[in-house]
Design a protein around this motif. Structure first.
Motif: not given
Length: 343
Positions: A333-343
């Protein structure tokens, strides 16, 4: 067999798109003239199986090139042929087994590293971030712990520099062993976020993890058979986010007939379309199967399941993940950002 002449330079993902277009127009066996070289491209599930399984001995050798000859000579399991290839492949396989391939101890190393990866992602505290380096660091640490007996901290500046050099080298010549496994996991996480609730239910994956594993222990390979939905999602993502545009090129060892076409002995290059491989359960059924496939499958299931067990991943607010990809020796993938939220 139609002859297609390439008369312009292809960049980004155009060469992969052209191969697909040629197969739609000219059939699953066609040749492409690239400069002075003629390359035969084989695609389609049945023909790939015919070439690699039923006529595997006829397509087992690798072509030589000035670059590979200068770097590797006649050695190495990727570009060598004949008796040397068989001997070095057997040595590499026995060495990997001695290091723990296929044993519980290797699974425990992956579980340990997944804890470090979870901690690194937890430290982002739900803010947008690019997971590329953490994933590369985590997967590379498995090989490092096996061969060196130690791992690299995610903040190790020397490892950062080495990793950037490897990425640059991959764009020119590269090393499929060191790059393919991190690319698989990074692509899988990207497509899980991109395709969630379109091709599959992210909530259903997390519900199955909660039901079979819970939150009190880490995922194990023994859980896989009890998690059919998660296992299907992993395999479907691999099929969609195929990271290789084609197999490593081959040459014929003797005059061969494929789909009614005559391919002469020592024909310069045979390129195999690998997009059909996951329909047959991976590449363990052909003669030059990847020695690290078992390791990659173990890493992919354990890392992926451990991440989805602890986090809910989402695209950042007001950001759209691009479906475009970057191509060198692998697709990513091209550089990307995501957010990770604790379950």
């Amino acid at each position: 067999m139609r002859m297609c002449t390439c008369t312009h330079t292809h960049t980004h993902n155009s060469s992969f798109s052209l191969s697909f277009q040629f197969s739609k127009k000219d059939g699953n066996v066609f040749s492409v003239q690239v400069g002075t070289k003629c390359i035969v491209v084989v695609s389609g599930l049945q023909l790939v199986k015919e070439a690699l399984v039923h006529q595997g001995e006829n397509f087992v050798d690798r072509p030589t090139s000035p670059v590979s000859a200068e770097i590797f000579g006649s050695f190495g399991i990727v570009f060598s042929n004949g008796l040397i290839w068989k001997q070095q492949r057997q040595f590499a396989l026995s060495s990997l087994r001695n290091f723990g391939l296929g044993k519980r101890s290797l699974e425990e190393r992956i579980q340990e590293e997944s804890r470090y990866l979870n901690e690194a992602i937890e430290a982002e505290k739900g803010q947008p971030f690019d997971p590329q380096f953490q994933i590369h660091n985590a997967v590379s640490n498995i090989i490092c712990s096996i061969t060196f007996g130690d791992r690299f901290d995610y903040h190790d500046s020397r490892f950062h520099k080495l990793w950037h050099l490897l990425v640059e080298a991959c764009h020119f010549q590269g090393n499929l062993w060191s790059m393919a496994s991190p690319a698989e996991l990074r692509s899988s996480l990207f497509f899980f976020v991109l395709k969630a609730d379109f091709l599959f239910s992210a909530a259903k994956v997390q519900a199955e993890i909660d039901s079979v594993i819970g939150q009190s222990r880490q995922p194990a390979m023994s859980d896989r058979d009890s998690m059919p939905y998660t296992n299907v999602v992993v395999h479907e993502i691999q099929r969609i986010s195929n990271i290789l545009p084609s197999s490593v090129p081959r040459v014929t060892t003797k005059d061969t007939i494929l789909a009614g076409f005559h391919i002469p002995k020592f024909w310069r290059k045979i390129s195999i379309d690998v997009t059909q491989i996951y329909k047959l359960g991976g590449n363990t059924w052909w003669k030059r199967a990847c020695l690290g496939e078992q390791l990659v499958r173990t890493e992919l299931f354990l890392f992926f399941t451990a991440l989805i067990q602890k986090f809910t991943f989402q695209a950042p607010k007001n950001e759209t993940l691009s479906r475009e990809f970057r191509m060198s020796l692998t697709f990513s993938p091209l550089p990307y950002r995501i957010c990770a939220f604790s379950c």
